[in-house]
Design a protein around this motif. Structure first.
Motif: not given
Ligand code: PLP
Length: 407
Positions: A119, A142, A185, A214, A245, A248, A254
């Motif tokens: 990001n 975020h 997001e 995102d 991501t 998660k 990464g």
């Protein structure tokens, strides 16, 4: 200059504002997540159940993921040994990028060491590619997006959270001929609410803006192949840059963007956060690729995940506990003041072996301090019963308000 005194002052400021963070030392037990061992400050250990992790589907302990990591370590060793530019691009990185491009139906994907870096690096680089760029950023984006937007030196407009009317006003006020990007997001992780993807795509189209989404709290968990909310809603083709991501739902580490080949080529070539840092260890890339590939077909895990979240919400609502329910997998329980939130978290941990981190200002607004639960397919009925009964007891113990029950 007394550097120690300055450090004391800085740390004391956090104590005074009630914002000093303490970390709980836990060790997850392989094959038994969400069970873990808590090492207390005095060195003693106790078993705990983790209820606030972001390994949403338990993939961090999935056999195919661990096998892929073991095989890669056996084949190639520990680190990548370089930046992507200088000897750090391996077959594992390329395979993972291809897997991610396919996930999002984009021409290419670009790996970063985390979604935070993805990001920050991408958003701070865009004005170099599009001089005069204006970034329209959701007020609750975020920290990594805020940081990227802040550092990029370009013009920025902050629109009220999920307020497309406000976004329209801001877009209308600007020169129609300057380049624009709207950054938002798909799931905001503190309330678990969804962004208005389609309306924002419509506005972007109308005003000739790029879209930057995102999907960190959605990839792996939403959409028929885990491509996120944009995949679920049939909108991936309308998003120019998707950020995700691997740490998660994919359970590893990464981050990445997926976009057109040209966009990835430009970011790859201009973003310091991509260029000047060692690439992920091959074993991490291998584990992440196995996880992404696995979740493309593991719809049952996504279904179980939603079922677990639904059950927890239903049971907490049944006790009159004030949860926020936007229909996502995140279950925030509003306590409403930092002292009670901390106390509940402490008592859950020490008296019930339940670990849920308190979430306080500035992560959430004052007066909305909360416990944020992340149920997963590996939280069984035993863990759920223990959590619900402990919360019921402690809510009464702290004399906190309950919602009126219907009927
Ligand atoms: N974007 C959002 C919305 C997040 O919540 C987070 C992390 O919590 C990130 C990005 C950063 O992800 P990563 O942990 O891969 O750096």
């Amino acid at each position: 200059m007394n550097y120690d005194a300055q450090l004391d002052q800085a740390i004391n400021r956090l104590h005074e504002e009630g914002r000093y963070r303490t970390f709980i030392n836990i060790e997850r037990t392989r094959g038994q997540f969400p069970h873990a061992v808590w090492t207390k400050p005095d060195g003693n250990q106790a078993p705990v159940t983790v209820w606030c992790g972001n390994d949403y589907l338990g993939m961090g302990q999935q056999q195919v993921v661990m096998d892929a990591m073991h095989e890669a370590i056996a084949a190639t060793g520990a680190g990548s040994g370089g930046t992507r530019n200088i000897s750090g691009t391996t077959v594992y990185h390329k395979r993972l990028e291809a897997e991610l491009a396919d996930l999002h139906r984009k021409e290419e994907a670009l790996l970063f060491t985390s979604a935070y870096i993805a990001n920050d690096a991408t958003l701070s680089t865009l004005p170099k590619l599009f001089p005069g760029l204006i970034i329209y950023s959701d007020a609750l984006n975020h920290a990594s997006m805020i940081e990227g937007v802040r550092r990029n030196g370009g013009a920025k407009r902050i629109f009220r959270h999920n307020d497309v009317a406000h976004l329209r006003e801001l877009l209308e006020a600007d020169d129609p001929n300057v380049p624009k990007v709207i950054a938002f997001e798909s799931i905001y992780s503190m309330d678990g609410d969804f962004g208005p993807l389609e309306e924002i795509c419509d506005l972007a189209q109308e005003f000739g803006a790029l879209t930057y989404l995102d999907e960190v709290h959605a990839v792996g968990m939403y959409g028929p192949r885990g491509g996120g909310v944009a995949e679920r809603d049939g909108l991936m083709g309308r998003i120019d840059i998707i950020n995700g991501t691997l740490a998660k739902a994919y359970g590893v580490m990464g981050g990445y963007i997926a976009a057109s080949a040209k966009m990835c080529d430009a970011i790859r070539s201009y973003a310091p956060g991509f260029i000047f840092t060692t690439s992920l260890p091959p074993a991490v890339a291998a584990g992440a690729a196995a996880s992404v590939a696995h979740l493309k077909t593991a719809q049952h895990l996504r279904d179980e995940h939603q079922t677990q979240a639904g059950i927890l919400k239903l049971r907490l609502k049944g006790l009159g506990l004030p949860i926020i329910d936007h229909g996502s997998h995140i279950v925030p329980l509003i306590v409403g003041d930092p002292v009670h939130t901390q106390k509940l978290s402490d008592m859950l941990l020490s008296d019930h072996g339940i670990y849920v981190q308190p979430i306080n200002f500035p992560t959430v607004p004052r007066g909305t301090e909360r416990l944020r639960f992340t149920p997963s397919p590996v939280h069984g009925p035993r863990e759920m019963d223990a959590l619900v009964s402990a919360l019921d007891t402690l809510w009464s113990h702290c004399a906190l308000n309950r919602a009126e029950l219907a009927g």
